[in-house]
Design a protein around this motif. Sequence first.
Motif, short mmCIF file in Angstrom:
data_model
loop_
_atom_site.label_atom_id
_atom_site.label_comp_id
_atom_site.label_asym_id
_atom_site.label_seq_id
_atom_site.Cartn_x
_atom_site.Cartn_y
_atom_site.Cartn_z
N UNK A 39 0.85 -1.19 0.00
CA UNK A 39 0.00 0.00 0.00
C UNK A 39 0.89 1.24 0.00
N UNK A 40 0.48 2.28 -0.75
CA UNK A 40 1.25 3.53 -0.74
C UNK A 40 1.01 4.27 0.57
N UNK A 41 2.11 4.79 1.17
CA UNK A 41 1.97 5.55 2.42
C UNK A 41 1.32 6.90 2.15
N UNK A 42 1.50 7.42 0.94
CA UNK A 42 0.75 8.63 0.55
C UNK A 42 0.54 8.56 -0.94
N UNK A 43 -0.56 9.16 -1.41
CA UNK A 43 -0.92 8.96 -2.80
C UNK A 43 -0.46 10.13 -3.67
N UNK A 44 0.64 10.78 -3.28
CA UNK A 44 1.14 11.84 -4.14
C UNK A 44 2.52 11.45 -4.67
N UNK A 45 3.35 10.93 -3.74
CA UNK A 45 4.74 10.66 -4.11
C UNK A 45 4.96 9.22 -4.56
N UNK A 46 4.23 8.28 -3.97
CA UNK A 46 4.37 6.86 -4.35
C UNK A 46 5.77 6.31 -4.13
N UNK A 47 6.54 6.93 -3.21
CA UNK A 47 7.92 6.45 -2.99
C UNK A 47 8.03 5.65 -1.69
#
Length: 355
Positions: A39-47
């Motif tokens: 799962x992405x920790x945040x949906x802006x950076x995807x890093x």
Amino acid sequence: GSNGAKGCEQAQKWKDNPTRYKVENMVQINTKDLDYCPMYAERKKYTTLLFTSTRQGATGDVDPNIGALYADIFMTKVDKNGKWSTPTPLPAPISTKVNEAACVLDQKGSTMYFTRCGVAKSKHPKCQIYGTTKRGQVWDEPVLLPFNVDSFDFAHPALSKDEKVMIFTSNLKDSLHPGYGGTDLYYVTWDAKAKKWSDKPINMGPDINTEGNESFPFLHDDGTLYFASDGWPGMGGLDIFRAEKTGENKWGKVENMKYPINSAADDFAIIFEGEKERGYFTSGRPGGKGLDDIYSFVLPPLLYMLEGYVTEELTKLPVPNSTIKLVGSDNTSFEIKTDSKGYYKYETNGQSRYI
């Protein structure tokens, strides 16, 4: 039954004609233990990726049900060179002595919902969905969401982009919720006035749920629902399916993602990077590092080339050195000349392509 036989035939056809997705094992972060539910920790950076693992370093004792450590949610970050950091478990109060798994975060990455399966004395401890909010770098004490009922399992939360709908997996079966068999997908809506999730789960119905098990939902930014099932015709074990959004809180037209996203083993828990055709999923297929592993996938762009010959209409002889103009719908235009045989080709234009 017939579903099985038909499935085998179909599975072989799909293997012989794979889709264009390219699938790779995430060797840097997988172990011999269970590694699943990216799962992405945040949906802006995807890093930054969160995922569930029973590897060494997970907090807690050995889970008697699987003979491995109780699962925790681990975090890893990728640098500019594509190297992933050593995964570390999320700190308390998220990681505890019991199983924490299958999480989802809001767009900002400041609210997280996850599955916790408590240690009951019984053989089958129940799973429930919790929510927590991040303040600075610290997560609040997780709170049980209002729709959980003690006698059933609730797991694998998914969030719509606008954060107004949560889809999850449950074996809920009672007079209000007959269910279709095994685990089903349910949804609840966010009550903006009360600032909480509804306590009345709605079964997603026979357009999605089967007599088998539906689980691990994910809501794409474009509204498409992805989920795992062993009840729809597939390649074996759990397969990943997609369902179109057909109306408000309605999904249907279920399609198998086929090979190589699916295999004869369990394939589940897919996520997409925003609107891009790439992301991660989980598979137990052979050739991995262990039990379940995390895989990356990408749909490479289709590359087009345009070629042809210019000939005289009457004599059919080639026309060397004639000009061919290519005009795009965005008003860009390119000109090239035919060679001595009247041949032209639009393919690579330096580092980029014409089409």
